[in-house]
Design a protein around this motif. Sequence first.
Motif, short mmCIF file in Angstrom:
data_model
loop_
_atom_site.label_atom_id
_atom_site.label_comp_id
_atom_site.label_asym_id
_atom_site.label_seq_id
_atom_site.Cartn_x
_atom_site.Cartn_y
_atom_site.Cartn_z
N THR A 131 0.82 -1.21 0.00
CA THR A 131 0.00 0.00 0.00
C THR A 131 0.86 1.26 0.00
O THR A 131 2.04 1.22 0.33
CB THR A 131 -0.93 0.04 1.22
N ARG A 132 0.24 2.38 -0.32
CA ARG A 132 0.94 3.67 -0.30
C ARG A 132 1.34 4.06 1.12
O ARG A 132 2.24 4.85 1.32
CB ARG A 132 0.06 4.78 -0.89
N GLU A 133 0.64 3.52 2.12
CA GLU A 133 0.93 3.87 3.51
C GLU A 133 2.20 3.24 4.04
O GLU A 133 2.75 3.66 5.03
CB GLU A 133 -0.25 3.48 4.42
N HIS A 134 2.68 2.20 3.37
CA HIS A 134 3.88 1.50 3.81
C HIS A 134 5.11 2.11 3.15
O HIS A 134 5.23 2.08 1.93
CB HIS A 134 3.80 0.02 3.46
N GLY A 135 6.00 2.63 3.93
CA GLY A 135 7.27 3.12 3.40
C GLY A 135 7.32 4.62 3.19
O GLY A 135 6.41 5.36 3.56
N TYR A 136 8.42 5.03 2.60
CA TYR A 136 8.75 6.45 2.50
C TYR A 136 8.75 6.98 1.07
O TYR A 136 8.80 8.18 0.85
CB TYR A 136 10.11 6.67 3.16
N CYS A 137 8.67 6.09 0.09
CA CYS A 137 8.71 6.52 -1.31
C CYS A 137 7.57 7.47 -1.70
O CYS A 137 7.81 8.41 -2.46
CB CYS A 137 8.76 5.31 -2.24
N PRO A 138 6.34 7.28 -1.21
CA PRO A 138 5.30 8.25 -1.54
C PRO A 138 5.66 9.68 -1.11
O PRO A 138 5.32 10.64 -1.79
CB PRO A 138 4.06 7.74 -0.82
N HIS A 139 6.38 9.81 0.00
CA HIS A 139 6.83 11.13 0.45
C HIS A 139 7.83 11.72 -0.54
O HIS A 139 7.78 12.90 -0.86
CB HIS A 139 7.47 11.05 1.84
N VAL A 140 8.74 10.90 -1.02
CA VAL A 140 9.76 11.35 -1.97
C VAL A 140 9.10 11.82 -3.27
O VAL A 140 9.46 12.86 -3.81
CB VAL A 140 10.80 10.23 -2.24
N VAL A 141 8.12 11.06 -3.74
CA VAL A 141 7.45 11.41 -4.98
C VAL A 141 6.69 12.74 -4.84
O VAL A 141 6.78 13.60 -5.71
CB VAL A 141 6.52 10.26 -5.43
N VAL A 142 5.96 12.90 -3.76
CA VAL A 142 5.20 14.14 -3.56
C VAL A 142 6.13 15.32 -3.33
O VAL A 142 5.92 16.40 -3.88
CB VAL A 142 4.18 13.97 -2.41
N ARG A 143 7.18 15.13 -2.54
CA ARG A 143 8.16 16.20 -2.27
C ARG A 143 9.00 16.55 -3.49
O ARG A 143 9.52 17.63 -3.59
CB ARG A 143 9.14 15.76 -1.16
N ARG A 144 9.19 15.52 -4.37
CA ARG A 144 10.02 15.67 -5.56
C ARG A 144 11.47 15.98 -5.19
O ARG A 144 12.19 16.65 -5.92
CB ARG A 144 9.45 16.73 -6.51
N LYS A 145 11.88 15.46 -4.03
CA LYS A 145 13.24 15.65 -3.52
C LYS A 145 13.70 14.36 -2.87
O LYS A 145 12.89 13.60 -2.33
CB LYS A 145 13.27 16.72 -2.43
N ALA A 146 15.00 14.17 -2.87
CA ALA A 146 15.58 13.01 -2.20
C ALA A 146 15.29 13.10 -0.69
O ALA A 146 15.10 14.19 -0.14
CB ALA A 146 17.08 12.95 -2.45
N LEU A 147 15.27 11.95 -0.06
CA LEU A 147 15.02 11.86 1.37
C LEU A 147 16.07 10.95 2.00
O LEU A 147 16.29 9.83 1.54
CB LEU A 147 13.61 11.29 1.63
#
Length: 181
Positions: free
Chosen positions: A89-105
Amino acid sequence: MIYDLSGHQSLTPADPEVPARLRRLQELGLGEVADAHLDEFARRAGDITRAPLAMVNFIRDDRQYLGGLYTGAAVPEALRTGLAGRTFTREHGYCPHVVVRRKALVLDDVCDYPRFAGNPVVDEIGIRSYLGAPLIDRTGVALGTVCVVDVEPRPWGRPGLETIKALASELVAQIHAREGK
């Protein structure tokens, strides 16, 4: 969506780019099936960063799909089993944050960050550190991420940040080259 304990802050970011991303992923033929080339790229990312787990992750409207996946020998069996289907799911992990932020994390220790420490991947599969960068297509759409994770805290630092950004840039160039064929 998963919310923090106070109920005020969504831990999974809203993603207004989903329709454009889905169209672009379909055009590129990405995000639905495993890809040997992307698996090899993930393996190389894991080797370069010495991370036991590396992924090329495409973010969809309701889920994430691991188009590329590398699980090293040090990956616990529970984690390996959890990733076998390549979808979560989108709730698992950190990649959805990276995609929305459009910046490395860069998260040396996810437990040091209250917003990220509550993510299900911490307790359910033991993720403790994360390093990821967005795959921003020539059309401007963030397709997904290239990321590496570890079950132990890792001091990724500036070298890790520069490495993951360079890997993302390289992979986007490869995706564009495949598109022209």
